[in-house]
Design a protein around this motif. Sequence first.
Motif, short mmCIF file in Angstrom:
data_model
loop_
_atom_site.label_atom_id
_atom_site.label_comp_id
_atom_site.label_asym_id
_atom_site.label_seq_id
_atom_site.Cartn_x
_atom_site.Cartn_y
_atom_site.Cartn_z
N ALA A 1 -7.68 -6.93 -16.56
CA ALA A 1 -7.69 -5.52 -16.96
C ALA A 1 -8.66 -5.28 -18.10
O ALA A 1 -9.38 -4.26 -18.11
CB ALA A 1 -6.28 -5.09 -17.36
N ARG A 2 -8.73 -6.22 -19.06
CA ARG A 2 -9.68 -6.06 -20.17
C ARG A 2 -11.11 -6.15 -19.66
O ARG A 2 -11.99 -5.42 -20.13
CB ARG A 2 -9.42 -7.12 -21.24
N ARG B 1 -11.92 -2.91 -17.89
CA ARG B 1 -12.08 -1.84 -18.87
C ARG B 1 -13.41 -1.97 -19.60
O ARG B 1 -14.06 -0.98 -19.95
CB ARG B 1 -10.93 -1.86 -19.86
N GLN C 1 -16.49 -0.58 -17.61
CA GLN C 1 -16.57 0.84 -17.30
C GLN C 1 -17.61 1.51 -18.19
O GLN C 1 -17.77 1.16 -19.36
CB GLN C 1 -15.21 1.51 -17.53
N ARG D 1 -19.44 4.01 -20.71
CA ARG D 1 -18.94 4.75 -21.86
C ARG D 1 -18.96 6.25 -21.60
O ARG D 1 -19.87 6.77 -20.98
CB ARG D 1 -19.79 4.44 -23.10
N GLN E 1 -3.95 11.12 -23.25
CA GLN E 1 -3.70 9.72 -23.59
C GLN E 1 -2.41 9.61 -24.39
O GLN E 1 -1.99 10.54 -25.03
CB GLN E 1 -4.88 9.15 -24.38
#
Length: 224
Positions: free
Chosen positions: A202-203, A206, A209, A211, A224
């Motif tokens: 997951a890191r 992430r 992705q 910016r 969020q």
Amino acid sequence: MDLPALDWQFLYGRLSWSIVLATTVALLLPPALRQSRRVVLGLLAMACLVMALPNEASPAYWLVLAFQWPSGVLLGLCLLTLSRAWPGAGDVTPMPAGLAAVIAITGTALYLDAIGLLSLGMYYWGFGPFAAPLVALAAIAGCALAAVLGRARPHALVAVGALALFSVLRLPTGNPWDALLDPLLWGWAVGSLGIRGVLWIARKVRGTQPRIAPAAAAGTERFQ
């Protein structure tokens, strides 16, 4: 082959399953309750009362049928988990990645050997009259040295306690493998590694992705 006394084995089974049950319930509680000494002691007391019920009325009776007895290492890691409720104990990770990897690999090899895919006789070697106790004593010395040097001291002491329990009382089954490993401990290690792997992926995802522009990012804060 020297098996443990039945009375000691019965007492160990009741006490060890009480500690495992109390730890499992404590981990399901909110952090504030999990770090309360009164709550932890209350859980231990209630678990001991439940496990002390006679014969089939005790959950320990059925747990022994399904899983035999908890290993000394599982028992030690549970105590290490519960000890975090005491001041000065520190926030020690009960199942670090290195320990989880060793347990997962060793346990997998043992289980593959038990069902005949490896055919090495690893488990039955543990019932040897001379080699197994000597290896256990050598392992105790190595773990004690690691603890003195400050290398993974809590976990080294857990291993020392498990091996000492085997060397003195032959608990839980008279086989050193059962003092170091059991199905629940193996499942804990494999699950811990699996969770770490998912978080690592997951890191990475992430981090790859693109910016978001500052103006666009400001508009997403409310979600969020």
